[in-house]
Design a protein around this motif. Structure first.
Motif, short mmCIF file in Angstrom:
data_model
loop_
_atom_site.label_atom_id
_atom_site.label_comp_id
_atom_site.label_asym_id
_atom_site.label_seq_id
_atom_site.Cartn_x
_atom_site.Cartn_y
_atom_site.Cartn_z
N GLY A 1 1.65 -5.75 1.75
CA GLY A 1 2.24 -5.31 3.01
C GLY A 1 3.74 -5.17 2.88
N THR B 1 3.56 -1.89 7.54
CA THR B 1 2.45 -1.26 6.81
C THR B 1 1.64 -2.27 6.01
OG1 THR B 1 3.65 0.82 6.70
CG2 THR B 1 1.90 0.50 5.08
N LEU B 2 0.33 -2.22 6.18
CA LEU B 2 -0.56 -3.05 5.38
C LEU B 2 -1.46 -2.11 4.58
CD1 LEU B 2 -1.54 -5.94 4.69
CD2 LEU B 2 -3.21 -5.71 6.54
N TYR C 1 -4.43 -1.93 1.96
CA TYR C 1 -5.47 -2.88 1.55
C TYR C 1 -6.79 -2.17 1.28
CZ TYR C 1 -7.43 -2.38 6.21
OH TYR C 1 -8.00 -1.86 7.33
N GLU D 1 -12.35 -7.99 8.60
CA GLU D 1 -11.25 -7.00 8.64
C GLU D 1 -10.78 -6.71 10.07
OE1 GLU D 1 -12.61 -3.29 7.09
OE2 GLU D 1 -10.75 -2.23 7.57
N LEU E 1 -6.91 -7.28 11.58
CA LEU E 1 -6.07 -6.21 12.12
C LEU E 1 -5.71 -6.46 13.59
CD1 LEU E 1 -7.67 -2.99 10.58
CD2 LEU E 1 -5.81 -4.37 9.67
N ARG F 1 -2.00 -6.96 14.99
CA ARG F 1 -1.53 -6.01 16.03
C ARG F 1 -1.03 -6.73 17.27
NH1 ARG F 1 -5.81 -2.00 14.36
NH2 ARG F 1 -4.51 -0.45 13.32
N LEU G 1 1.28 -1.45 13.95
CA LEU G 1 0.79 -1.67 12.59
C LEU G 1 0.26 -0.36 11.99
CD1 LEU G 1 -0.02 -3.73 10.32
CD2 LEU G 1 -2.29 -3.76 11.40
N ALA H 1 -2.14 0.63 9.29
CA ALA H 1 -3.14 0.07 8.38
C ALA H 1 -3.59 1.17 7.42
CB ALA H 1 -4.31 -0.47 9.18
N ARG I 1 -6.00 1.88 4.78
CA ARG I 1 -7.23 1.27 4.29
C ARG I 1 -7.82 2.13 3.19
NH1 ARG I 1 -12.96 1.69 5.85
NH2 ARG I 1 -13.80 -0.39 6.25
#
Ligand SMILES: N=C(N)NCCC[C@H](NC(=O)CCC(=O)O)C(=O)O
Length: 446
Positions: free
Chosen positions: A259, A263-264, A266, A274, A278, A282, A290, A292, A294
């Motif tokens: 992260g 931004t993550l 993953y 999951e 999130l 959030r 966020l 995400a 993915r």
């Protein structure tokens, strides 16, 4: 009032005993390269080249020193006696596995050195450090004391920096440091969400856990660190890593997620739940939404993620979007290479990808992100640190010359008992603490 802050990256300088001993059950690369001949000089130069490239791009880049290895004080504590030479001879003959363990250059992976909480998140508004006990692996469990000394020698001013000792060194409090800790925020100087990812709940035998490989981090350890650092519920998320991922070789969360800012990035198999992770992030993240990013198994199968170390990349801010600094292996695995091209073309937060060659470290399961410890510092905190460890052109030149002078370009398991190696290491490290302005941090200097 928030202050301007930057993310500084402190990379571990690879030590002169870098070798392949197959010490880490659960880490696929470590096991598959056991007994290969290593090249410590190349390893250290690859690490320095990565630091230099990032420093040249304007990122604040620091250096953390290697540790004294082989570590004679550990051997003495385990009953070996006599001169250093006698001990090396005896342990090489009688317990070569132990010699390998006390010779590992594993402190290079500074993502495991400590957990660091920036002052914007902590109750006393200081930067908090807890060296990781790394209790899951014997060769790593001997790191935290010298790591603590090095951190104290760099972050000395107590009005800005708070240092905690490592947690109790038992599996119930197994702690692997920043490799299982990600901070999400709207800006580095703003209060963030510290996401602690654990592999197992130690005090609940019925909770989900991996069956094949060990879970190195416990929830209890993560909670203890959050308490010690004075983090509040509104800054905290605890998430369980997917046990199936651990069993597929994801021994730290930073092998499957990274992260930066809001931004993550993953893999869909990173977390046990999951959606909850999130939602929790959030609901706590303020000032930003966020992002995400993915990655599905259809795009990148888990085994390709592990083999390429796609997620063990550094995610860095640039003037226009984020840069993903990936290991070279990512371009060798077709699914990953294709994915990276589509990622940059997707119009998302990650706008560029650059390749870094850290192959010597990769062969022991350490990618670009393993090699660095992130420390978010306000302008005042940055001014207060020991600047001797910040990479400048001049320091880069000095360290490269130092590596060229002191490091071997070949090291096998049989070399670890060579008394000359110990002498070379001590001479090199004594010079290094002078170069970095650290004072005395090694046992042989005390
Ligand atoms: N993912 C992060 N953050 N760090 C990677 C650490 C790699 C390290 N490898 C080793 O310790 C192997 C040493 C050997 O086998 O010689 C480990 O397993 O702890």
């Amino acid at each position: 009032m928030s202050q301007h802050a930057v993310e500084a990256n402190f990379d571990g300088l690879v030590g002169p005993t870098h070798n392949y001993a197959g010490l880490s059950w659960g880490n696929v690369a470590s096991k598959s390269n056991v007994r290969s001949v290593s090249n410590p000089k190349e390893a250290a130069l690859q690490g320095l080249a990565k630091m230099k490239r990032l420093a040249d791009r304007g990122y604040v880049q620091g250096v953390l020193p290697p540790h004294e290895r082989p570590h004679l004080p550990t051997l003495r504590a385990l009953g070996f006696a006599g001169s250093d030479g006698d001990i090396l001879k005896k342990v090489a003959a009688e317990a070569p596995a132990l010699l390998a363990a006390v010779s590992s250059a594993s402190p290079m992976w500074t993502a495991n050195a400590a957990t660091v909480s920036p002052s914007a998140d902590t109750a006393d508004h200081r930067v908090h450090f807890t060296p990781a006990n790394l209790s899951a692996k014997f060769h790593r469990s001997i790191e935290h004391e010298v790591t603590g000394r090095a951190l104290k020698a760099i972050f000395t001013d107590e009005s800005y920096f708070a240092h905690h000792p490592a947690l109790p060194s038992v599996s119930h409090f197994g702690d692997e440091g920043a490799a299982n800790h990600t901070r999400l925020c709207s800006g580095y100087g703003e209060p963030g969400v510290e996401l602690f990812v654990y592999g197992q709940i130690a005090f609940n035998e019925d909770a989900p856990a991996p069956v094949k490989y060990p879970a190195r981090q416990t929830l209890e350890a993560s909670q203890a660190i959050a308490r010690l650092h004075g983090l509040r519920d509104r800054n905290l998320v605890f998430a369980q890593q997917n046990p199936a991922a651990i069993d597929a070789g994801v021994f730290h969360n930073d092998v499957i997620a990274v992260g930066n800012g809001n931004t993550l990035f993953y893999h869909e198999l990173a977390f046990l739940d999951e959606d909850r992770v999130l939602a929790d992030v959030r609901s706590r993240l303020s000032g930003a939404e966020l992002e995400a990013v993915r990655v599905s198994s259809a795009e990148v199968p888990l085994e390709d993620a592990v083999a390429s170390y796609l997620f063990n990349s550094q995610l860095l801010n640039t003037p226009d979007g984020m840069l993903l600094a990936v290991p070279g292996e990512c371009r060798e695995i077709p699914s990953v290479s294709r994915y990276l091209d589509s990622l940059v073309a997707s119009g998302g937060p990650i706008t560029s990808v650059e390749v870094f060659d850290v192959k010597q470290s990769m062969r022991n399961g350490g990618g670009p992100a393993c090699l660095r410890l992130r420390v978010v510092l306000t302008d005042d905190e940055l001014k207060a640190i020991n600047r001797g460890v910040i990479l400048t052109d001049q320091l880069y030149e000095r360290l490269t010359t130092w590596v060229e002078a002191h490091y071997r370009d070949e090291l096998s398991q049989e070399d670890l008992g060579d008394p000359m190696l110990l002498e070379e290491v001590r001479k090199a490290l004594d010079e290094l603490t002078g170069i970095l302005g650290l004072g005395s941090i090694y046992d042989f200097q005390l």
